[in-house]
Design an enzyme around this catalytic site. Structure first.
Site, PDB file in Angstrom:
ATOM      1  N   HIS A  94       2.261  80.178  60.768  1.00 60.06           N
ATOM      2  CA  HIS A  94       0.879  80.516  61.100  1.00 60.06           C
ATOM      3  C   HIS A  94       0.602  81.973  60.772  1.00 60.06           C
ATOM      4  O   HIS A  94       1.358  82.866  61.178  1.00 60.06           O
ATOM      5  CB  HIS A  94       0.612  80.268  62.590  1.00 60.06           C
ATOM      6  CG  HIS A  94      -0.818  80.472  62.980  1.00 60.06           C
ATOM      7  ND1 HIS A  94      -1.762  79.490  62.850  1.00 60.06           N
ATOM      8  CD2 HIS A  94      -1.461  81.551  63.507  1.00 60.06           C
ATOM      9  CE1 HIS A  94      -2.941  79.943  63.271  1.00 60.06           C
ATOM     10  NE2 HIS A  94      -2.779  81.205  63.674  1.00 60.06           N
ATOM     11  N   SER A  95      -0.477  82.242  60.033  1.00 58.20           N
ATOM     12  CA  SER A  95      -0.892  83.586  59.662  1.00 58.20           C
ATOM     13  C   SER A  95       0.245  84.283  58.899  1.00 58.20           C
ATOM     14  O   SER A  95       0.673  83.797  57.864  1.00 58.20           O
ATOM     15  CB  SER A  95      -1.330  84.371  60.901  1.00 58.20           C
ATOM     16  OG  SER A  95      -2.073  85.525  60.558  1.00 58.20           O
TER      17      SER A  95
END
Length: 252
Positions: A94-95
């Site tokens: 994530h990210s």
């Protein structure tokens, strides 16, 4: 999976599932630790074992120096987990974690090693896109804190504590360096499934759609309700897609 000190330092398993069909290696966002994924096993079937990657500089590895580039980080992660990729696995990031996950899979592929059933990328521009905001890795402490507040995802109690934020700043700065300096034109032969929040002010749906350019294998995109940290708001929606993807794959 036999005990190994290096593996146990790098990978935390919230719920041991020795007979699981898949292992799901999860990489957190900037400043995040393995605890981000602590509750995921409750929403996943026994066929999937969550393997949360614990990066240096946070939680139980707080005293260790954080990495500042994705290549070295992915190299060391690969060396640690390679002996434990003997069964089918998937990778989720994530990210910042999405870029590290991509680099990790790229290195596995380049070395002729095992590759994941699918690479899940979430809330991050692909590695051939430049960031639209000014770099934060060399910004002042106050500017860096403002960016963390803007992004959200950090508990207000932590943001209000000067002591806690002072302790977190070196790791945050290093994580921003990892995220901001990673560039790659590599194209994988691994399926990529992307997730984004419909209210994400940092990463657009079109940004996530561009991940299709980084694979020759099938690509899917799921737009979920929420902002940049939708994985914390409604993880059940995201995990339903993860389950569907893995349970529906041609895995022996």
């Amino acid at each position: 999976m036999s005990a190994d000190p290096d593996f146990e330092r790098w990978v935390l398993r919230p719920k041991l599932r020795p007979d699981a069909r898949w292992r799901l290696f999860c990489l957190p966002y900037a400043g995040g630790g393995a605890s981000v994924f602590h509750h995921w096993p409750a929403s996943l079937p026994s066929s999937i074992e969550v393997c949360s990657v614990q990066l240096p500089g946070r939680e139980n590895r707080f005293g260790e120096a954080p990495y500042r580039d994705s290549s070295t980080l992915a190299r060391d992660l690969r060396a640690t987990v390679l002996p434990f990729l003997e069964r089918p696995f998937a990778v989720f990031g994530h990210s910042m974690g999405a870029l590290v996950a991509f680099e990790f899979v790229r290195q596995l592929t380049a070395a002729g090693g095992p590759t994941p059933t699918v690479l899940f990328v979430s809330a991050s521009r692909p590695p051939h896109h430049h960031n639209r905001r000014p770099p934060m890795r060399g910004a002042s402490d106050e500017a860096l804190l403002d960016e963390v507040r803007h992004l959200g995802g950090t508990p207000q109690s932590v943001l209000m504590s000067r002591e806690l934020m002072a302790l977190a700043l070196p790791t945050l700065r290093a994580d921003f360096a990892v995220h901001e300096t990673h560039r790659s034109e590599a194209i994988l032969d691994v399926p990529i499934t992307a997730f984004c929040g419909d209210g994400d002010r940092e990463v657009s749906v079109e940004d996530m759609r561009a991940w299709a350019e980084r694979t020759e294998a099938p690509f899917k995109l799921h737009v979920l309700a929420g902002d940049h940290f939708f994985l914390r708001e409604r993880p059940d929606r995201l995990l339903a897609h993860v389950i569907e993807e893995l349970e529906g794959s041609r895995c022996p």
